[in-house]
Write an enzyme that holds these catalytic residues in place. Structure first.
Site, short mmCIF file in Angstrom:
data_model
loop_
_atom_site.label_atom_id
_atom_site.label_comp_id
_atom_site.label_asym_id
_atom_site.label_seq_id
_atom_site.Cartn_x
_atom_site.Cartn_y
_atom_site.Cartn_z
N SER A 207 -11.30 -0.70 -0.69
CA SER A 207 -9.81 -0.67 0.09
C SER A 207 -10.39 -1.27 1.59
CB SER A 207 -9.55 0.65 0.14
OG SER A 207 -8.59 0.85 -0.84
N ASP B 230 0.71 -1.20 -0.04
CA ASP B 230 0.09 -0.20 -0.02
C ASP B 230 0.91 0.96 0.02
OD1 ASP B 230 -2.42 1.81 0.87
OD2 ASP B 230 -3.22 -0.19 0.73
N HIS C 193 -3.44 5.88 3.97
CA HIS C 193 -4.29 4.67 3.09
C HIS C 193 -3.78 3.48 3.87
CE1 HIS C 193 -5.57 1.82 0.10
NE2 HIS C 193 -6.66 2.85 -0.03
#
Length: 419
Positions: A349, A129, A174
């Site tokens: 996600s 990520d 994220h």
């Protein structure tokens, strides 16, 4: 390289959160159009139109040196004592637990209460990520792995690949959100993760622009599973599960890229399962890498009612669904980047790490399960969609059903397979 994007397509990034507003913004910020006021972005598009304009993740602003905001803490008199760190509580006293609507949907509390789960062994998970962020939710269980962003201009840290996987730039958090869903501690503060014993190795593959180059993704996949990568030190913490809440950029979205497929095959042969988000374009996931690749457990989003949100990709390559939220009803998560340490984003996600967290519980009780066995257990124990489908259009399929942690763990515990 993709064709020159239109202004709408410029909003789409390769990280699969639907929205992640800047620190201090309220959830109402999620509906602010990303286009100029003279060309407002509509709240919804016709069902037949792919949602190319849906932002995968919104910038949170360039990171500046500042103390991390504290996680939400438990009330003075919590209703029940938390489990000790590293243990499971059927009803965690983490204050965000009552807002984590996704957990009862997938029957996580019932799974935690199973006697065999209490004896689960730690499992290493890799999150490919945006990189490593110091997280109070994971503490020493979050490992600063490796930075595979090879382009110094996109890396944003002054060089190309290096041994510091720290997140850089407006999308840095994220990966932290994804990791917290998988493994946040049951410790009386913040949120409750699916597996508080899991170790998370952060592998940075996304640049400061939020995009992922194929060679970086390929090498990140191999390294995460413990395979050799030329010029890179070996991974001292190889993972059995690889979470990819992303898709590769700079390639046409027409099929699985052969380079990514080869890496997935190698990782699978090594004994690691790749779990990927289906992406947020309201399109067929089969054209995306890795979502459209063989040997990948591709996960799309559903609502609390088991319906596909308009943004969520679909199709034959999708194996399973999990809650991913929708605009106005996001997934509550801890993040040091959020106001008060809390965010409510949505997107595939967030669906993928729910599956990864449950898969890590399965490996904790049955450490020798193969990738194929994990996939079979997760897909065959899923809760059927209401009426047998997630979408009125049969082609827009979401796999076998919605993730069911309790049923999956019961299935594993009732069998000697993988002991």
């Amino acid at each position: 390289m993709r064709a020159t994007p239109t202004p709408l397509l410029c909003l789409g990034l390769t990280l699969l959160l639907g929205s992640l507003p800047a620190p201090g913004l309220t959830s109402s910020a999620l509906t602010i159009p990303a286009l100029p006021p003279t060309t407002p972005l509509p709240d919804t598009l016709p069902p037949a139109t792919p949602l190319d304009a849906l932002p995968e993740i919104l910038p949170i602003g360039a990171p500046t040196p500042r103390p991390a905001p504290p996680l939400v803490t438990a009330p003075v008199n919590p209703p029940a004592a938390s489990a000790a760190p590293g243990t499971f509580a059927r009803t965690p006293s983490d204050p965000l637990f009552t807002r984590q609507w996704t957990l009862p949907v997938i029957r996580a509390p019932q799974a935690w209460a199973l006697p065999g789960v209490q004896a689960a062994q730690p499992v290493t998970v890799a999150v490919l990520d945006t990189g490593f962020v110091t997280s109070p939710e994971l503490a020493a269980r979050a490992v600063n792995g490796f930075d595979f962003v090879s382009d110094p201009a996109r890396a944003g840290d002054g060089d190309g690949r290096d041994a510091d996987s720290s997140g850089v730039g407006p999308y840095a958090y994220h990966g932290e959100v994804v990791a917290n869903i998988i493994a946040a501690a049951h410790d009386g503060r913040g949120m409750a993760g699916l597996n508080p014993r899991a170790r998370v190795v952060h592998v940075r593959v996304a640049g400061t622009d939020g995009q992922i180059d194929v060679p970086d993704l390929v090498d990140g996949l191999k390294w995460a599973a413990g395979l050799p990568v030329p010029g890179v030190p070996s991974n001292p913490n190889p993972a059995r599960l690889l979470n990819l809440s992303l898709f590769a950029d700079f390639i046409p979205l027409t099929r699985c890229d052969p380079r990514v497929q080869a890496a997935v095959n190698a990782v699978t042969a090594r004994g690691a399962l790749v779990i990927a988000g289906a992406a947020n374009d309201g399109a067929d996931a089969g054209g995306y890498s890795p979502a459209g690749c063989r040997n990948v457990l591709t996960v799309t989003s559903v609502t609390a009612q088991g319906a596909r949100p308009a943004y969520a990709n679909w199709g034959r390559s999708v194996a399973l669904a999990a809650p991913g939220g929708e605009v106005g009803h996001g997934v509550t998560v801890s993040s040091v980047s959020g106001a008060g340490g809390v965010r409510d984003p949505n997107g595939t996600s967030l669906a993928a790490p729910h599956v990864t967290g449950v898969a890590s519980l399965l490996l904790g009780v049955r450490p020798n399960l193969t990738p194929a066995s994990l996939r079979r257990i997760l897909t065959t124990t899923a809760t059927p969609f209401p009426g047998g489908h997630c979408d009125p259009q049969p082609a827009r399929s979401c796999g076998t059903g919605t993730l069911n942690a309790e049923a999956a763990l019961n299935s594993a515990l009732s069998s000697s397979l993988g002991k």
